[in-house]
Design an enzyme around this catalytic site. Sequence first.
Site, PDB file in Angstrom:
ATOM      1  N   ARG A 185       0.901  -1.095  -0.630  1.00  0.00           N
ATOM      2  CA  ARG A 185      -0.007  -0.076   0.063  1.00  0.00           C
ATOM      3  C   ARG A 185       0.333   1.717   0.221  1.00  0.00           C
ATOM      4  NH1 ARG A 185      -3.667   2.732   4.467  1.00  0.00           N
ATOM      5  NH2 ARG A 185      -5.309   3.317   2.696  1.00  0.00           N
ATOM      6  N   HIS A 205       0.416   4.720  -2.713  1.00  0.00           N
ATOM      7  CA  HIS A 205       0.433   5.845  -2.182  1.00  0.00           C
ATOM      8  C   HIS A 205       1.707   6.922  -2.708  1.00  0.00           C
ATOM      9  CE1 HIS A 205      -2.924   5.251   1.297  1.00  0.00           C
ATOM     10  NE2 HIS A 205      -3.607   4.674   0.025  1.00  0.00           N
ATOM     11  N   ASN A 226      -3.176   9.024   4.257  1.00  0.00           N
ATOM     12  CA  ASN A 226      -2.277   8.184   5.315  1.00  0.00           C
ATOM     13  C   ASN A 226      -1.558   8.018   7.060  1.00  0.00           C
ATOM     14  OD1 ASN A 226      -1.062   7.574   2.665  1.00  0.00           O
ATOM     15  ND2 ASN A 226       0.361  10.029   2.825  1.00  0.00           N
ATOM     16  N   HIS A 233      -6.319  -5.822  -2.281  1.00  0.00           N
ATOM     17  CA  HIS A 233      -7.167  -5.641  -1.249  1.00  0.00           C
ATOM     18  C   HIS A 233      -7.641  -6.949  -1.169  1.00  0.00           C
ATOM     19  CE1 HIS A 233      -8.550  -1.269  -1.594  1.00  0.00           C
ATOM     20  NE2 HIS A 233      -7.508  -1.437  -1.110  1.00  0.00           N
TER      21      HIS A 233
HETATM   22  C1  HEM Z   1      -9.186   1.890  -5.859  1.00  0.00           C
HETATM   23  C2  HEM Z   1      -8.967   2.530  -4.925  1.00  0.00           C
HETATM   24  C3  HEM Z   1      -9.172   1.993  -3.228  1.00  0.00           C
HETATM   25  C4  HEM Z   1      -9.084   2.493  -2.378  1.00  0.00           C
HETATM   26  C5  HEM Z   1     -10.898   3.428  -2.407  1.00  0.00           C
HETATM   27  C6  HEM Z   1      -8.648   1.883  -1.576  1.00  0.00           C
HETATM   28  C7  HEM Z   1      -8.594   2.576   0.164  1.00  0.00           C
HETATM   29  C8  HEM Z   1      -8.298   1.047   0.954  1.00  0.00           C
HETATM   30  C9  HEM Z   1      -8.400   1.717   2.266  1.00  0.00           C
HETATM   31  C10 HEM Z   1      -9.416   3.077   3.400  1.00  0.00           C
HETATM   32  C11 HEM Z   1      -7.718   1.333   3.452  1.00  0.00           C
HETATM   33  C12 HEM Z   1      -8.298   0.936   4.956  1.00  0.00           C
HETATM   34  C13 HEM Z   1      -7.182   2.185   5.743  1.00  0.00           C
HETATM   35  C14 HEM Z   1      -7.005   2.256   6.668  1.00  0.00           C
HETATM   36  O1  HEM Z   1      -7.835   1.858   7.783  1.00  0.00           O
HETATM   37  O2  HEM Z   1      -6.245   3.011   7.162  1.00  0.00           O
HETATM   38  C15 HEM Z   1      -6.609   0.048   2.318  1.00  0.00           C
HETATM   39  C16 HEM Z   1      -6.183  -0.856   2.948  1.00  0.00           C
HETATM   40  C17 HEM Z   1      -5.302  -1.321   2.123  1.00  0.00           C
HETATM   41  N1  HEM Z   1      -5.302  -1.026   0.449  1.00  0.00           N
HETATM   42 FE1  HEM Z   1      -6.319  -0.326  -0.878  1.00  0.00          FE
HETATM   43  N2  HEM Z   1      -7.189   1.889  -1.965  1.00  0.00           N
HETATM   44  C18 HEM Z   1      -7.547   1.384  -3.096  1.00  0.00           C
HETATM   45  C19 HEM Z   1      -7.192   0.828  -4.375  1.00  0.00           C
HETATM   46  C20 HEM Z   1      -5.214   0.107  -3.610  1.00  0.00           C
HETATM   47  C21 HEM Z   1      -4.182  -0.120  -4.096  1.00  0.00           C
HETATM   48  C22 HEM Z   1      -3.996   0.027  -5.840  1.00  0.00           C
HETATM   49  C23 HEM Z   1      -3.554  -1.024  -3.690  1.00  0.00           C
HETATM   50  C24 HEM Z   1      -2.071  -1.759  -4.148  1.00  0.00           C
HETATM   51  C25 HEM Z   1      -1.659  -2.080  -5.404  1.00  0.00           C
HETATM   52  C26 HEM Z   1      -4.355  -0.837  -2.186  1.00  0.00           C
HETATM   53  C27 HEM Z   1      -3.296  -1.962  -1.281  1.00  0.00           C
HETATM   54  C28 HEM Z   1      -4.274  -2.397   0.078  1.00  0.00           C
HETATM   55  C29 HEM Z   1      -3.315  -2.513   1.193  1.00  0.00           C
HETATM   56  C30 HEM Z   1      -2.753  -3.722   0.951  1.00  0.00           C
HETATM   57  C31 HEM Z   1      -4.439  -2.155   2.336  1.00  0.00           C
HETATM   58  C32 HEM Z   1      -3.848  -3.035   3.614  1.00  0.00           C
HETATM   59  C33 HEM Z   1      -2.552  -2.076   3.799  1.00  0.00           C
HETATM   60  C34 HEM Z   1      -2.396  -2.788   5.817  1.00  0.00           C
HETATM   61  O3  HEM Z   1      -2.569  -3.660   6.370  1.00  0.00           O
HETATM   62  O4  HEM Z   1      -1.884  -2.078   5.808  1.00  0.00           O
HETATM   63  N3  HEM Z   1      -4.984  -0.831  -2.485  1.00  0.00           N
HETATM   64  N4  HEM Z   1      -7.021   0.600   1.625  1.00  0.00           N
END
Ligand code: HEM
Length: 324
Positions: free
Chosen positions: A68, A72, A100, A199
């Site tokens: 992630r 970002h 972030n 995700h």
């Molecule tokens: C399509 C639009 C996307 C949205 C709206 C989105 C939104 C989010 C949100 C709200 C979270 C949780 C954050 C939190 O709890 O503070 C999250 C977690 C995560 N996102 Fe996304 N995301 C998107 C695309 C992506 C992309 C493109 C990737 C990587 C290629 C990604 C990888 C991840 C990962 C791996 C997590 C978990 C991180 C952890 O456990 O530390 N996301 N995302």
Amino acid sequence: MAAASGLLVRCLLAVAVVSAALVAGAAAGGPLSTRFYSKTCPNVQSIVRAGMASAVAAEKRMGASILRMFFHDCFVNGCDASILLDDTASFTGEKNAGPNANSVRGFEVIDAIKAQVEASCNATVSCADILALAARDAVNLLGGPTWTVYLGRRDALTASQSDANANLPGPGSSLATLISMFGNKGLSARDMTALSGAHTVGQARCSTFRDRIYNDANINATFASLRQQTCPQAGGDAALAPIDVQTAEAFDNAYYHNLMSKQGLFHSDQELFNGGSQDALVKKYSGNAGMFAADFARAMVRMGAISPLAGTQGEVRLNCRKVN
Ligand code: HEM
Ligand SMILES: *[C@@H]1O[C@H](CO)[C@@H](O)[C@H](O)[C@H]1NC(C)=O
Ligand SMILES: *[C@@H]1O[C@H](CO)[C@@H](O)[C@H](O)[C@H]1NC(C)=O
């Protein structure tokens, strides 16, 4: 004569195919190249891999967190390690931007890898490239695909909190917003749907999915009540839940199965399977893990090529948290 000219035609065709492949390779990486450090830091890939292997062995979620972090970084003025710069009394970076703050994690893992890379070949490998390699290794260590990383990115001299707030999609985004925000970065709707498969790993805070589990209509009722148990309607903002209800620590295609049973955790996730243009692709990825893996890898290479600093632009930071 006919045979000879046939051979000539075949040779020319072969040359054409090879140069088309070279052009495609260059286009995939922009100004970057796959062998950028082969002479100046031949061990960089094994150092990053070992660092990620130990971080993921200590905590599987760290693989998700680093993946992630790379997203970002890339979506905010390109893959330039701007996300790694610490705020100071006189400088505001991206770490405390809305998407972030209290959310992106794993900076100390990148610091530890950077220290090892510096010990092996100092002042040579950018933090932006270390993050690109680390994200690739994170996916693979969790059971996902691997791919060749284009290298040669340089590190930014600055960062932008306002651009981080503006360029990263939020969990309440509609399909149209997701397609347009990825389109702004040169990524297709198909890239967006493949990249969202990230995700399949990681955790999310209650504050990011509360609205969905209490107010959305297109949600599986069993799943909504399961998540409501640990994410109350008021308070408990920081409580975590796995994003993939089935296999939170495995990089697989279960995310797409979840969408088809209305178990997407974010509103934005479920938008990919809600009667719109991405439904057919979600179905394909859910039925064909290999197709998802290949598309995800290709899309990661494209995301990794978003406006890199190259040549003499920027710098190679010695400490990823501050400019030299
Ligand atoms: C399509 C639009 C996307 C949205 C709206 C989105 C939104 C989010 C949100 C709200 C979270 C949780 C954050 C939190 O709890 O503070 C999250 C977690 C995560 N996102 Fe996304 N995301 C998107 C695309 C992506 C992309 C493109 C990737 C990587 C290629 C990604 C990888 C991840 C990962 C791996 C997590 C978990 C991180 C952890 O456990 O530390 N996301 N995302
Ligand atoms: C890199 O290491 C060499 C040898 O230890 C040292 O002379 C040089 O000053 C270092 N360069 C930087 C930029 O730290
Ligand atoms: C809702 O989720 C459950 C698992 O929690 C699943 O067994 C069921 O098939 C889902 N319902 C629909 C309509 O997809």
